[in-house]
Motif scaffolding. Sequence first.
Motif, PDB file in Angstrom:
ATOM      1  N   GLU A 495       0.977  -1.303  -0.138  1.00  0.00           N
ATOM      2  CA  GLU A 495       0.102  -0.022  -0.039  1.00  0.00           C
ATOM      3  C   GLU A 495       0.869   1.348   0.285  1.00  0.00           C
ATOM      4  O   GLU A 495       0.202   2.298   0.289  1.00  0.00           O
ATOM      5  N   PHE A 496       2.176   0.977  -0.284  1.00  0.00           N
ATOM      6  CA  PHE A 496       2.939   2.304  -0.228  1.00  0.00           C
ATOM      7  C   PHE A 496       2.935   3.084   1.019  1.00  0.00           C
ATOM      8  O   PHE A 496       3.168   4.219   0.884  1.00  0.00           O
ATOM      9  N   ARG A 497       2.626   2.458   2.295  1.00  0.00           N
ATOM     10  CA  ARG A 497       2.835   3.215   3.272  1.00  0.00           C
ATOM     11  C   ARG A 497       4.229   3.147   3.620  1.00  0.00           C
ATOM     12  O   ARG A 497       4.862   2.476   4.475  1.00  0.00           O
ATOM     13  N   TRP A 498       5.008   4.419   3.136  1.00  0.00           N
ATOM     14  CA  TRP A 498       6.453   4.199   3.601  1.00  0.00           C
ATOM     15  C   TRP A 498       6.859   4.361   4.881  1.00  0.00           C
ATOM     16  O   TRP A 498       7.683   3.522   5.447  1.00  0.00           O
ATOM     17  N   ASN A 499       6.482   5.235   5.833  1.00  0.00           N
ATOM     18  CA  ASN A 499       6.573   5.415   7.094  1.00  0.00           C
ATOM     19  C   ASN A 499       6.484   4.169   7.886  1.00  0.00           C
ATOM     20  O   ASN A 499       7.253   4.084   8.733  1.00  0.00           O
ATOM     21  N   HIS A 528       3.904   6.156  -5.109  1.00  0.00           N
ATOM     22  CA  HIS A 528       3.605   4.657  -5.349  1.00  0.00           C
ATOM     23  C   HIS A 528       4.609   3.945  -6.100  1.00  0.00           C
ATOM     24  O   HIS A 528       4.329   3.358  -7.248  1.00  0.00           O
ATOM     25  N   PHE A 529       5.741   4.103  -5.684  1.00  0.00           N
ATOM     26  CA  PHE A 529       6.878   3.696  -6.532  1.00  0.00           C
ATOM     27  C   PHE A 529       8.000   4.326  -5.658  1.00  0.00           C
ATOM     28  O   PHE A 529       7.987   4.845  -4.935  1.00  0.00           O
ATOM     29  N   CYS A 530       9.176   3.594  -5.844  1.00  0.00           N
ATOM     30  CA  CYS A 530      10.497   4.105  -5.498  1.00  0.00           C
ATOM     31  C   CYS A 530      11.505   3.942  -6.480  1.00  0.00           C
ATOM     32  O   CYS A 530      10.949   3.750  -7.681  1.00  0.00           O
ATOM     33  N   SER A 531      12.515   4.567  -6.255  1.00  0.00           N
ATOM     34  CA  SER A 531      13.581   4.983  -7.299  1.00  0.00           C
ATOM     35  C   SER A 531      14.238   3.512  -7.968  1.00  0.00           C
ATOM     36  O   SER A 531      14.964   3.630  -9.000  1.00  0.00           O
ATOM     37  N   MET A 532      13.902   2.379  -7.343  1.00  0.00           N
ATOM     38  CA  MET A 532      14.179   1.217  -7.873  1.00  0.00           C
ATOM     39  C   MET A 532      13.721   0.997  -9.081  1.00  0.00           C
ATOM     40  O   MET A 532      14.601   0.423 -10.098  1.00  0.00           O
ATOM     41  N   CYS A 533      12.453   1.128  -9.336  1.00  0.00           N
ATOM     42  CA  CYS A 533      11.883   0.677 -10.899  1.00  0.00           C
ATOM     43  C   CYS A 533      11.273   1.821 -11.306  1.00  0.00           C
ATOM     44  O   CYS A 533      10.973   1.773 -12.559  1.00  0.00           O
ATOM     45  N   GLY A 534      11.024   2.848 -10.466  1.00  0.00           N
ATOM     46  CA  GLY A 534      10.461   4.081 -11.170  1.00  0.00           C
ATOM     47  C   GLY A 534       8.873   3.884 -11.529  1.00  0.00           C
ATOM     48  O   GLY A 534       8.694   2.778 -11.169  1.00  0.00           O
ATOM     49  N   PRO A 535       8.495   5.195 -11.568  1.00  0.00           N
ATOM     50  CA  PRO A 535       6.947   5.203 -11.772  1.00  0.00           C
ATOM     51  C   PRO A 535       6.243   4.532 -13.017  1.00  0.00           C
ATOM     52  O   PRO A 535       5.141   3.648 -12.602  1.00  0.00           O
ATOM     53  N   PHE A 537       7.392   1.593 -14.182  1.00  0.00           N
ATOM     54  CA  PHE A 537       7.624  -0.002 -14.142  1.00  0.00           C
ATOM     55  C   PHE A 537       7.542  -0.681 -12.798  1.00  0.00           C
ATOM     56  O   PHE A 537       8.063  -1.863 -12.580  1.00  0.00           O
ATOM     57  N   CYS A 538       7.023   0.265 -11.738  1.00  0.00           N
ATOM     58  CA  CYS A 538       6.858  -0.505 -10.562  1.00  0.00           C
ATOM     59  C   CYS A 538       5.846  -1.613 -10.572  1.00  0.00           C
ATOM     60  O   CYS A 538       4.565  -1.449 -10.700  1.00  0.00           O
ATOM     61  N   PRO A 539       6.301  -2.855 -10.391  1.00  0.00           N
ATOM     62  CA  PRO A 539       5.524  -4.383 -10.601  1.00  0.00           C
ATOM     63  C   PRO A 539       4.542  -3.950  -9.724  1.00  0.00           C
ATOM     64  O   PRO A 539       3.403  -4.564  -9.835  1.00  0.00           O
ATOM     65  N   MET A 540       4.651  -3.554  -8.245  1.00  0.00           N
ATOM     66  CA  MET A 540       3.609  -3.645  -7.264  1.00  0.00           C
ATOM     67  C   MET A 540       2.289  -2.621  -7.689  1.00  0.00           C
ATOM     68  O   MET A 540       1.155  -3.146  -7.239  1.00  0.00           O
ATOM     69  N   LYS A 541       2.868  -1.580  -8.214  1.00  0.00           N
ATOM     70  CA  LYS A 541       1.746  -0.716  -8.845  1.00  0.00           C
ATOM     71  C   LYS A 541       0.915  -1.436  -9.924  1.00  0.00           C
ATOM     72  O   LYS A 541      -0.177  -1.410  -9.740  1.00  0.00           O
TER      73      LYS A 541
HETATM   74  S1  SF4 Z   1       8.169  -2.795  -7.048  1.00  0.00           S
HETATM   75 FE1  SF4 Z   1      10.164  -1.526  -7.580  1.00  0.00          FE
HETATM   76  S2  SF4 Z   1       9.428   0.481  -7.824  1.00  0.00           S
HETATM   77 FE2  SF4 Z   1       7.696  -0.464  -6.487  1.00  0.00          FE
HETATM   78  S3  SF4 Z   1       8.010  -0.168  -4.463  1.00  0.00           S
HETATM   79 FE3  SF4 Z   1       9.331  -2.160  -4.963  1.00  0.00          FE
HETATM   80  S4  SF4 Z   1      11.330  -1.384  -5.565  1.00  0.00           S
HETATM   81 FE4  SF4 Z   1      10.048   0.429  -5.594  1.00  0.00          FE
END
Ligand code: SF4
Length: 548
Positions: A495-499, A528-535, A537-541
């Motif tokens: 759910e992208f609750r980062w904190n 709803h993403f982080c810098s790993m995959c970016g907005p 390509f975030c597979p969770m999104k």
């Molecule tokens: S799937 Fe990738 S972009 Fe999305 S939160 Fe996880 S690491 Fe970050």
Amino acid sequence: MTNVKPQIPRVVPQREASPCDRLFAGRLPGIRVYGKSQDGEPVPFRRIDLAPTPAAFGGGRQPAIFLADVTGPFGEGDGTGSPRRRTRPAPGSPTQYEAAKAGVITPEMSFVAERENLRRDALIEELAAIGNPKAKALYERSAKAKRFTPEDVRALVAAREAVIPLNFRHPEAEPMAIGRAFATKVNANIGTSSISKDWHEEIGKLREALFCGADTVMDLSTGAHIVETREALLRSSPVPVGTVPIYEALERAGKPEDLTWEHFRDVMEAQAKQGVDYMTIHAGVLRDHVALTKDRLTGIVSRGGGLLAAWMHAKREENFLYLHFDEILEIARRYDVTLSLGDGLRSGSVHDGCDKAQFAELKTLGELNRRAAEAGVQVMIEGPGHIVLPKVELNQQLEDEWCSRAPFYTLGPLVTDMGAGYDHITAAIGGALIGAAGTAMLCYVTPKEHLGLPDAADVREGMAAFRIAAHAADLARGIPGADLRDLAMSSARFEFRWNDQFALSVDPARAAAFHDETLSGSGAREAHFCSMCGPQFCPMKLARDLFD
Ligand code: SF4
């Protein structure tokens, strides 16, 4: 030795706080709350309040998750307060084992039951109150899993499958239990060496270890200021403190061949009087066993084991700790010092792992455990060493068989010899595996293993690696409620609750720092993403969008 006036530092050395440290009030997430033992004693926890599910994902309140809080005064206020002192029986009273055998539930057993249950009663109430069916479905089974009663704790101590290491003279320490039925515990070794510049740093290491969740600390000090260091640690520490008394006995004797039983006895008695909760005693290193190490690649790597081997060789006599074991038991019984029967012949290389010397000693430790039971003394058994992966589990199986399922307390094991600089990882791999097989406490290893004396930063690294190993072992053993933290973390992640993710992670400040390093700014913690995959390509999104 008892005449020495200890100098307890009033100001705890603090690391410079990073922005993330400030966010997590010195890296501790959540707030301190107290449960209550059956005797009405306050039991500290950290309550992690979670953010609601974002409206975009359907909304809904989330329950709080409780973690054990071992930080005592270091985790409260400005961290310079004194530990709460508990009422303790006088020396000579029945030990925890004797009480358990007699059917008596001690206040310590009640405290332990409350701590191990991680306030799941409060979680069940909250799940009912917040009216979030998804959260209820997610957490309810684990929340309602078996809860320990004080009677369960008593029965396990009586069966010698658990110990509560708590010296009658250590009122500052909070009770905890080491046993396979409970969450896997982690010990952090700290202490000075002869080249340490300032023994006050050890209090900083204690704080660091506690902040990372150390369940016990061992003071392995050598060199000058042994007594002052130990006194400061004991009077500050909210967790049990262990020692290896032969180190101080050697300091007194000067050199191994001058060491006598009387040196050892006096040191053990003095340390017990000071309040040490458990002691490593290498009474299972016998002359015949030492002969079995002749063809080893790395000989004897335990400090205590090597010292006793040198002593036996010089004197042509049997190990005085074995010969005087009954007197050792008398001292341990008087103060309820738990004996940690030391693995003086643990392997120092995977080549030597599981050899005849190591197993001969383990069998002897089983015999000593039985003698300790007759004397009313609590016991843990120490284990390897360097062991290749396929043989890790065998060590737990043999310990079960030869040492009657006494709590196993292992150093790693390290599963390869080539990890210098990263041996917290080689050891955590073996630690997770042996913990899954039933080991009750893991002794952490820091990145400095084999290379130098760890500093506070190394303590943090070693503790993080071993908290992960211990938690992985808890999941594997099905420790009731252990998976709640994982469920909460994964839910927060999806759910992208980062904190919330940061707060639930093993090192919140590091997790937050890593996240913010490459994606900062006002919206980063709502993204709803982080810098790993970016907005894009975030597979969770993307996975979420499938069903929206
Ligand atoms: S799937 Fe990738 S972009 Fe999305 S939160 Fe996880 S690491 Fe970050």
